[in-house]
Motif scaffolding. Structure first.
Motif, mmCIF file in Angstrom:
data_model
loop_
_atom_site.group_PDB
_atom_site.id
_atom_site.type_symbol
_atom_site.label_atom_id
_atom_site.label_comp_id
_atom_site.label_asym_id
_atom_site.label_seq_id
_atom_site.Cartn_x
_atom_site.Cartn_y
_atom_site.Cartn_z
ATOM 1 N N ARG A 109 79.107 5.571 14.366
ATOM 2 C CA ARG A 109 78.104 5.596 13.301
ATOM 3 C C ARG A 109 77.782 7.048 12.969
ATOM 4 N NH1 ARG A 109 77.818 0.673 11.138
ATOM 5 N NH2 ARG A 109 77.171 -0.886 12.645
ATOM 6 N N LEU A 125 71.112 0.460 19.337
ATOM 7 C CA LEU A 125 72.318 -0.370 19.224
ATOM 8 C C LEU A 125 73.088 -0.020 17.962
ATOM 9 C CD1 LEU A 125 71.033 -3.928 20.071
ATOM 10 C CD2 LEU A 125 73.089 -2.903 21.008
ATOM 11 N N TRP A 133 76.769 3.131 24.012
ATOM 12 C CA TRP A 133 76.662 2.086 22.982
ATOM 13 C C TRP A 133 77.484 0.855 23.371
ATOM 14 C CZ3 TRP A 133 81.182 0.817 20.154
ATOM 15 C CH2 TRP A 133 81.020 -0.275 19.300
ATOM 16 N N ARG A 137 75.885 -2.750 23.771
ATOM 17 C CA ARG A 137 76.279 -3.834 22.859
ATOM 18 C C ARG A 137 76.761 -5.050 23.660
ATOM 19 N NH1 ARG A 137 78.514 -4.662 17.237
ATOM 20 N NH2 ARG A 137 79.896 -6.418 17.497
ATOM 21 N N GLY A 306 67.296 -7.757 12.743
ATOM 22 C CA GLY A 306 67.305 -9.220 12.807
ATOM 23 C C GLY A 306 66.263 -9.864 11.917
ATOM 24 N N THR A 309 66.956 -8.605 7.392
ATOM 25 C CA THR A 309 68.174 -9.166 6.780
ATOM 26 C C THR A 309 68.042 -10.681 6.588
ATOM 27 O OG1 THR A 309 68.990 -9.292 9.030
ATOM 28 C CG2 THR A 309 69.840 -7.492 7.672
ATOM 29 N N THR A 313 67.458 -12.884 3.146
ATOM 30 C CA THR A 313 68.460 -13.886 2.728
ATOM 31 C C THR A 313 67.771 -15.226 2.447
ATOM 32 O OG1 THR A 313 70.080 -12.793 4.144
ATOM 33 C CG2 THR A 313 70.673 -14.970 3.355
ATOM 34 N N ARG A 376 79.303 4.632 8.745
ATOM 35 C CA ARG A 376 80.196 4.959 9.871
ATOM 36 C C ARG A 376 80.572 6.432 9.747
ATOM 37 N NH1 ARG A 376 83.373 0.382 11.570
ATOM 38 N NH2 ARG A 376 82.206 -1.531 11.182
ATOM 39 N N PHE A 437 78.682 -9.764 6.937
ATOM 40 C CA PHE A 437 78.242 -9.222 8.226
ATOM 41 C C PHE A 437 79.076 -8.010 8.651
ATOM 42 C CE2 PHE A 437 76.846 -13.655 8.218
ATOM 43 C CZ PHE A 437 75.527 -13.532 8.635
ATOM 44 N N GLY A 438 79.840 -7.444 7.722
ATOM 45 C CA GLY A 438 80.675 -6.296 8.055
ATOM 46 C C GLY A 438 81.943 -6.745 8.758
ATOM 47 N N LEU A 439 82.663 -5.797 9.382
ATOM 48 C CA LEU A 439 83.880 -6.162 10.101
ATOM 49 C C LEU A 439 84.280 -5.083 11.102
ATOM 50 C CD1 LEU A 439 86.940 -5.918 7.652
ATOM 51 C CD2 LEU A 439 84.794 -4.749 7.352
ATOM 52 N N ARG A 442 82.202 -2.857 14.986
ATOM 53 C CA ARG A 442 80.748 -2.770 14.867
ATOM 54 C C ARG A 442 80.184 -3.883 14.017
ATOM 55 N NH1 ARG A 442 78.730 2.838 16.873
ATOM 56 N NH2 ARG A 442 76.881 1.614 17.172
ATOM 57 N N CYS A 444 78.273 -7.122 12.813
ATOM 58 C CA CYS A 444 76.907 -7.525 13.186
ATOM 59 C C CYS A 444 76.898 -8.353 14.473
ATOM 60 C CB CYS A 444 76.333 -8.361 12.043
ATOM 61 S SG CYS A 444 74.718 -9.041 12.407
HETATM 62 C C1 HEM Z 1 71.688 -12.530 7.185
HETATM 63 C C2 HEM Z 1 71.496 -11.805 8.256
HETATM 64 C C3 HEM Z 1 72.259 -10.560 8.626
HETATM 65 C C4 HEM Z 1 73.143 -9.807 7.907
HETATM 66 C C5 HEM Z 1 73.640 -10.046 6.485
HETATM 67 C C6 HEM Z 1 73.569 -8.715 8.754
HETATM 68 C C7 HEM Z 1 74.494 -7.747 8.375
HETATM 69 C C8 HEM Z 1 74.906 -6.709 9.205
HETATM 70 C C9 HEM Z 1 75.894 -5.726 8.832
HETATM 71 C C10 HEM Z 1 76.652 -5.680 7.511
HETATM 72 C C11 HEM Z 1 76.033 -4.865 9.876
HETATM 73 C C12 HEM Z 1 76.973 -3.660 9.956
HETATM 74 C C13 HEM Z 1 78.328 -4.092 10.431
HETATM 75 C C14 HEM Z 1 79.402 -3.034 10.314
HETATM 76 O O1 HEM Z 1 79.150 -1.848 10.513
HETATM 77 O O2 HEM Z 1 80.555 -3.412 10.026
HETATM 78 C C15 HEM Z 1 75.125 -5.303 10.914
HETATM 79 C C16 HEM Z 1 74.982 -4.680 12.130
HETATM 80 C C17 HEM Z 1 74.061 -5.082 13.090
HETATM 81 N N1 HEM Z 1 73.262 -6.216 13.055
HETATM 82 FE FE1 HEM Z 1 73.156 -7.551 11.562
HETATM 83 N N2 HEM Z 1 72.933 -8.809 9.965
HETATM 84 C C18 HEM Z 1 72.134 -9.932 9.935
HETATM 85 C C19 HEM Z 1 71.357 -10.432 10.967
HETATM 86 C C20 HEM Z 1 71.213 -9.839 12.193
HETATM 87 C C21 HEM Z 1 70.444 -10.373 13.286
HETATM 88 C C22 HEM Z 1 69.726 -11.728 13.311
HETATM 89 C C23 HEM Z 1 70.485 -9.459 14.295
HETATM 90 C C24 HEM Z 1 69.839 -9.547 15.658
HETATM 91 C C25 HEM Z 1 70.338 -10.177 16.645
HETATM 92 C C26 HEM Z 1 71.305 -8.344 13.844
HETATM 93 C C27 HEM Z 1 71.582 -7.211 14.579
HETATM 94 C C28 HEM Z 1 72.502 -6.234 14.201
HETATM 95 C C29 HEM Z 1 72.816 -5.069 15.011
HETATM 96 C C30 HEM Z 1 72.183 -4.712 16.361
HETATM 97 C C31 HEM Z 1 73.810 -4.365 14.320
HETATM 98 C C32 HEM Z 1 74.506 -3.071 14.779
HETATM 99 C C33 HEM Z 1 75.784 -3.411 15.533
HETATM 100 C C34 HEM Z 1 76.524 -2.159 16.030
HETATM 101 O O3 HEM Z 1 76.407 -1.105 15.437
HETATM 102 O O4 HEM Z 1 77.234 -2.292 17.035
HETATM 103 N N3 HEM Z 1 71.730 -8.613 12.565
HETATM 104 N N4 HEM Z 1 74.462 -6.434 10.479
#
Ligand code: HEM
Length: 498
Positions: A109, A125, A133, A137, A306, A309, A313, A376, A437-439, A442, A444
């Motif tokens: 990141r 995180l 990290w 994770r 958490g 987002t 939605t 990133r 949710f990305g890909l 990293r 989500c």
């Molecule tokens: C509709 C709901 C959600 C959407 C659309 C969403 C979307 C995303 C996206 C696009 C990323 C970045 C992924 C990447 O870099 O490729 C991300 C990362 C992350 N999300 Fe979510 N998210 C959602 C819900 C949640 C929830 C419920 C949690 C809690 C458990 C959460 C925790 C995280 C964390 C901790 C990261 C960072 C992961 C990392 O950097 O290793 N998200 N999310």
């Protein structure tokens, strides 16, 4: 006999001409080997002094403006954010090449200075890199699964929360109200019960002020503002009240960790805090432990990522259903046919509710709340599509551009849940370009949890209510506002009993 003069001998042997040829050749070879390699940057818009391209990025509509810029510059662009060089990706295949094929080089990141000033990145995180990290994770994912992510044990908790949410909608007696505060509270309660071990009443003033803080930060004050371009403004009197709220939020989380320490029992692991207190190295033994003083930091990420987002939605879903009443009717009809109006929904029901599932997917495609993944960074000097990407370059991806690209979606600006159904309408199918949710490494970590929440909360609400925009209110604006997340802005609904 006198010994011959050495320099005379040298010049006898090598003529002045050959010395010159030798000297020039040496200089040319030296230059070739020591010259910096020419950097081939991707194309991009021309910059202004000081601000670079910030003025061209579209402010609150930056997800659309930057997606449109790719028509001129292509799916990989070079942009300048007030002196900071960044690469912006909008094309699915280039994004896949970077985050899947070259995952080792594009999984760090980028360190955002403003984030470092406010919360720090140690223990985060979302913003930490490296082994710390990775361990954090892994431990968090394990804990999320142990506490029910993707399992039926969490189903009851979410259904209970859905009942509380439905009761609060019921209390409005069909009159107009703003659903944002209660929806946000309900969603926050799910992640809080897994991570902090408690839920909070919808009228709890302390928790309400924390939720307001998250909303202000994620949806309203963040994004393409002066503050994000000049982060040192954070320390000016203009941001005094937000600074105070940040301190309050951090001390709330630290306080909960302290309470957990005081009542910790290794035979009764209650939530994610206890998992970290116990230490996260029981499987394999190679994981780095998260220092206890930093547990609050990961909790903050779970809470912020958490809550905002998933609740946005949900809000987009409610708003879109008011604008597409035919879709709302079809969703309700399918729920009536498969579950009825009495029994709460279960996770296995989802398989028999393809139209509901397709509608939830279309909500996430049509108005993706995370239009840009948290930036990133290239971890080494590398290359993408023949362009040089230098170590440390800030890499942005615009998910909105992928989810609205005519290359992947027919009539992308139309809201059509059927696009996710198989030809016979009996199942959903997930196209490659559906990546809200990305890909990659990293992606989500809350994807499964968010999908559970969206399904159970929405199904519970639509069993009981039909959503409408109050007759006296103007037609809502469906463009939304871009901060860190894309939120629908303020709107009111009537929740009419079915
Ligand atoms: C509709 C709901 C959600 C959407 C659309 C969403 C979307 C995303 C996206 C696009 C990323 C970045 C992924 C990447 O870099 O490729 C991300 C990362 C992350 N999300 Fe979510 N998210 C959602 C819900 C949640 C929830 C419920 C949690 C809690 C458990 C959460 C925790 C995280 C964390 C901790 C990261 C960072 C992961 C990392 O950097 O290793 N998200 N999310």
């Amino acid at each position: 006999m006198a010994s011959p003069n050495v320099s005379a001998l040298f010049f006898d042997y090598f003529s002045l001409q050959s010395c010159l040829i030798f000297g020039v050749s040496f200089l040319v070879i030296y230059q070739v080997f020591t010259r910096e390699k020419p950097v081939k940057l991707p194309p991009g818009p021309t910059c202004l002094p000081l601000i670079g391209n910030v003025h061209r990025l579209g402010g609150r509509q930056m997800h659309i403006v930057t997606a449109n810029m790719s028509e001129k510059f292509g799916g990989i662009m070079h942009i300048n954010l007030a002196g900071m060089k960044a690469v912006l990706l909008t094309d699915l295949q280039i994004i896949r090449e970077a985050f899947l094929d070259k995952t080792d080089r594009f999984s760090d990141r980028f360190r955002i200075r403003l984030g470092e000033y406010i919360w720090g990145t140690k223990g985060s995180l979302i913003y930490e890199n490296g082994n710390g990290w990775k361990s954090h994770r892994r431990a968090t994912l394990r804990a999320l699964r142990n506490f029910g992510m993707g399992k039926r044990s969490l189903e009851n908790k979410i259904n209970e929360e859905a009942r509380c949410l439905a009761r609060s909608f019921e209390d409005e007696n069909g009159h107009p109200f703003n659903p944002q505060p209660t929806v946000q509270n309900a969603v926050a309660n799910v992640i809080c019960s897994i991570s902090l071990g408690s839920r909070y009443d919808y009228d709890d003033p302390e928790f309400r002020s924390l939720l307001d803080y998250i909303k202000v930060f994620m949806s309203e004050r963040s994004g393409p503002s002066l503050l994000s371009v000049f982060p040192k403004l954070w320390f000016t009197p203009f941001y005094k009240s937000l600074r105070k709220q940040s301190v309050k939020c951090i001390s709330f989380l630290r306080g909960v960790v302290e309470q957990h320490k005081a009542t910790f029992d290794s035979n009764d692991i209650r939530d994610i805090i206890d998992v970290h207190l116990q230490g996260n190295d029981e499987e394999g033994g190679s994981d780095e432990k998260l220092p206890q003083s930093l547990i609050w930091r990961g909790l903050f990420d779970l809470f912020a990522a958490g809550t905002d987002t998933t609740s946005n939605t949900m809000l987009w879903g409610i708003l879109l259903l008011t604008q597409y009443p035919r879709v709302q009717e079809k969703v309700q009809q399918e729920i009536d046919d498969v579950i009825g109006r009495e029994r709460p929904p279960t996770l296995p029901d989802r398989l028999h509710l393809p139209y509901v599932d397709a509608t939830l997917m279309e909500i996430q495609r049509f108005r993706p709340v995370a239009c840009f993944v948290p930036p990133r960074a290239a971890s080494v000097d590398t290359e993408l599509l023949g362009y040089s990407i230098q170590k440390g370059t800030n890499v942005w991806i615009n998910l909105y551009a992928v989810l609205h690209s005519p290359e992947h979606w027919k009539d992308p600006e139309e809201f059509i849940p059927e696009r996710f159904l198989t030809a016979d309408g009996k199942k959903t199918e997930t196209p490659e370009a559906f990546i809200p949710f990305g890909l990659g490494r990293r992606i989500c970590i809350g994807e499964q949890l968010a999908r559970m929440e969206l399904f159970l909360l929405m199904t519970n609400l639509l069993q009981r209510f039909t959503f409408e925009i109050p007759k006296e209110d103007p037609k809502p604006n469906l463009a939304g506002k871009h901060g860190i997340t894309l939120s629908p802005g303020r709107f009111r609904i009537c929740a009419v009993n079915r």
